[in-house]
Design a protein around this motif. Structure first.
Motif, PDB file in Angstrom:
ATOM      1  N   ASN A 172       0.844  -1.190   0.000  1.00  0.00           N
ATOM      2  CA  ASN A 172       0.000   0.000   0.000  1.00  0.00           C
ATOM      3  C   ASN A 172       0.882   1.244   0.000  1.00  0.00           C
ATOM      4  O   ASN A 172       1.678   1.458   0.902  1.00  0.00           O
ATOM      5  N   LYS A 173       0.751   2.089  -1.012  1.00  0.00           N
ATOM      6  CA  LYS A 173       1.588   3.280  -1.125  1.00  0.00           C
ATOM      7  C   LYS A 173       0.823   4.549  -0.762  1.00  0.00           C
ATOM      8  O   LYS A 173       1.239   5.630  -1.103  1.00  0.00           O
ATOM      9  N   LYS A 174      -0.301   4.405  -0.081  1.00  0.00           N
ATOM     10  CA  LYS A 174      -1.079   5.572   0.307  1.00  0.00           C
ATOM     11  C   LYS A 174      -0.758   5.952   1.746  1.00  0.00           C
ATOM     12  O   LYS A 174      -0.593   5.098   2.604  1.00  0.00           O
ATOM     13  N   THR A 175      -0.710   7.241   1.977  1.00  0.00           N
ATOM     14  CA  THR A 175      -0.438   7.740   3.318  1.00  0.00           C
ATOM     15  C   THR A 175      -1.725   7.744   4.128  1.00  0.00           C
ATOM     16  O   THR A 175      -2.750   8.225   3.663  1.00  0.00           O
ATOM     17  N   PHE A 176      -1.636   7.234   5.345  1.00  0.00           N
ATOM     18  CA  PHE A 176      -2.793   7.192   6.220  1.00  0.00           C
ATOM     19  C   PHE A 176      -2.801   8.411   7.119  1.00  0.00           C
ATOM     20  O   PHE A 176      -1.834   8.680   7.829  1.00  0.00           O
ATOM     21  N   LEU A 177      -3.876   9.173   7.091  1.00  0.00           N
ATOM     22  CA  LEU A 177      -4.060  10.306   7.988  1.00  0.00           C
ATOM     23  C   LEU A 177      -5.301  10.051   8.834  1.00  0.00           C
ATOM     24  O   LEU A 177      -6.397   9.889   8.292  1.00  0.00           O
ATOM     25  N   PRO A 178      -5.139   9.990  10.138  1.00  0.00           N
ATOM     26  CA  PRO A 178      -6.300   9.703  10.997  1.00  0.00           C
ATOM     27  C   PRO A 178      -7.251  10.892  11.064  1.00  0.00           C
ATOM     28  O   PRO A 178      -6.834  12.043  11.021  1.00  0.00           O
ATOM     29  N   LYS A 179      -8.511  10.596  11.175  1.00  0.00           N
ATOM     30  CA  LYS A 179      -9.528  11.632  11.378  1.00  0.00           C
ATOM     31  C   LYS A 179      -9.523  12.032  12.852  1.00  0.00           C
ATOM     32  O   LYS A 179      -9.163  11.248  13.719  1.00  0.00           O
ATOM     33  N   GLN A 180      -9.950  13.252  13.140  1.00  0.00           N
ATOM     34  CA  GLN A 180      -9.938  13.747  14.516  1.00  0.00           C
ATOM     35  C   GLN A 180     -10.827  12.908  15.437  1.00  0.00           C
ATOM     36  O   GLN A 180     -10.484  12.680  16.590  1.00  0.00           O
ATOM     37  N   ASP A 181     -11.969  12.442  14.928  1.00  0.00           N
ATOM     38  CA  ASP A 181     -12.868  11.665  15.783  1.00  0.00           C
ATOM     39  C   ASP A 181     -12.396  10.218  15.961  1.00  0.00           C
ATOM     40  O   ASP A 181     -12.861   9.517  16.855  1.00  0.00           O
ATOM     41  N   ALA A 182     -11.450   9.747  15.135  1.00  0.00           N
ATOM     42  CA  ALA A 182     -10.954   8.376  15.234  1.00  0.00           C
ATOM     43  C   ALA A 182      -9.743   8.262  16.162  1.00  0.00           C
ATOM     44  O   ALA A 182      -9.303   7.156  16.455  1.00  0.00           O
ATOM     45  N   ILE A 183      -9.222   9.396  16.618  1.00  0.00           N
ATOM     46  CA  ILE A 183      -8.048   9.366  17.490  1.00  0.00           C
ATOM     47  C   ILE A 183      -8.501   9.021  18.906  1.00  0.00           C
ATOM     48  O   ILE A 183      -9.275   9.738  19.511  1.00  0.00           O
ATOM     49  N   GLY A 184      -8.026   7.918  19.411  1.00  0.00           N
ATOM     50  CA  GLY A 184      -8.365   7.513  20.776  1.00  0.00           C
ATOM     51  C   GLY A 184      -7.358   8.111  21.752  1.00  0.00           C
ATOM     52  O   GLY A 184      -6.185   7.792  21.707  1.00  0.00           O
ATOM     53  N   ARG A 185      -7.824   8.983  22.619  1.00  0.00           N
ATOM     54  CA  ARG A 185      -6.928   9.635  23.575  1.00  0.00           C
ATOM     55  C   ARG A 185      -6.899   8.834  24.878  1.00  0.00           C
ATOM     56  O   ARG A 185      -7.928   8.610  25.490  1.00  0.00           O
ATOM     57  N   LYS A 186      -5.710   8.433  25.278  1.00  0.00           N
ATOM     58  CA  LYS A 186      -5.527   7.705  26.531  1.00  0.00           C
ATOM     59  C   LYS A 186      -5.138   8.693  27.634  1.00  0.00           C
ATOM     60  O   LYS A 186      -4.744   9.818  27.361  1.00  0.00           O
ATOM     61  N   TRP A 187      -5.241   8.242  28.867  1.00  0.00           N
ATOM     62  CA  TRP A 187      -4.829   9.022  30.025  1.00  0.00           C
ATOM     63  C   TRP A 187      -3.594   8.355  30.617  1.00  0.00           C
ATOM     64  O   TRP A 187      -3.599   7.158  30.868  1.00  0.00           O
ATOM     65  N   HIS A 188      -2.537   9.140  30.825  1.00  0.00           N
ATOM     66  CA  HIS A 188      -1.298   8.631  31.404  1.00  0.00           C
ATOM     67  C   HIS A 188      -1.066   9.295  32.750  1.00  0.00           C
ATOM     68  O   HIS A 188      -1.175  10.512  32.871  1.00  0.00           O
ATOM     69  N   LEU A 189      -0.728   8.512  33.747  1.00  0.00           N
ATOM     70  CA  LEU A 189      -0.419   9.009  35.083  1.00  0.00           C
ATOM     71  C   LEU A 189       1.074   8.865  35.316  1.00  0.00           C
ATOM     72  O   LEU A 189       1.636   7.784  35.163  1.00  0.00           O
ATOM     73  N   MET A 190       1.739   9.980  35.665  1.00  0.00           N
ATOM     74  CA  MET A 190       3.179   9.963  35.910  1.00  0.00           C
ATOM     75  C   MET A 190       3.452  10.531  37.288  1.00  0.00           C
ATOM     76  O   MET A 190       2.882  11.550  37.675  1.00  0.00           O
ATOM     77  N   ASP A 191       4.337   9.869  38.020  1.00  0.00           N
ATOM     78  CA  ASP A 191       4.753  10.337  39.337  1.00  0.00           C
ATOM     79  C   ASP A 191       6.074  11.075  39.173  1.00  0.00           C
ATOM     80  O   ASP A 191       7.048  10.518  38.677  1.00  0.00           O
TER      81      ASP A 191
END
Length: 143
Positions: A2-21
């Motif tokens: 596949n030679k096509k560039t993948f660009l994610p849509k804003q609604d498809a981006i899954g945002r995780k939560w990270h906790l750092m000490d």
């Protein structure tokens, strides 16, 4: 192949939560890791013009370490916009008064200087001690 560039849509981006000490961590090295998570550079589909970063929750900001003589020599600069309105605060005073502001300034300096950075920095939550208000959201424990 596949030679096509993948660009994610804003609604498809899954945002995780990270906790750092931040207990015992060096300010600059911690800020680099936070900036990478806020920008989304740890993701496979990272693209610099798309906001695909995650949320980051930092606890124990009062226990951040500055190496060398930075605590005595480094200053935090703010400007009111008026002539003579510059304020220089030594980091020894800043870390005693509001250490979350010191970490916030370090991370903000590592983000790009554009409109994306304004959205990315809003996903950073810094707390002085080990109690935070995002217990329900945080599932991933970052290193």
């Amino acid at each position: 192949m596949n030679k096509k560039t993948f660009l994610p849509k804003q609604d498809a981006i899954g945002r995780k939560w990270h906790l750092m000490d931040a207990d015992g961590k060096v300010l600059g090295r911690l800020a680099v890791k936070i900036a990478e998570l806020l920008r989304g550079k740890n993701k496979v589909f990272y693209t610099n013009h798309i906001d695909c970063g995650d949320f980051v929750v930092i606890t124990n900001a009062s226990k951040i370490v500055l190496t060398g003589k930075k605590l005595a020599q480094k200053t935090y600069f703010t400007y009111s916009g008026y002539p003579g309105g510059a304020k220089l605060t030594p980091y020894s005073v800043l870390m005693a008064k509001s250490p979350e502001k010191a970490l916030f300034a370090a991370v903000k300096g590592m983000l790009p200087k554009n409109k994306l950075a304004d959205r990315q920095i809003k996903r950073l939550k810094v707390f002085k001690d080990d109690k935070h208000t995002h217990v329900a959201q945080v599932v991933a424990l970052a290193k």
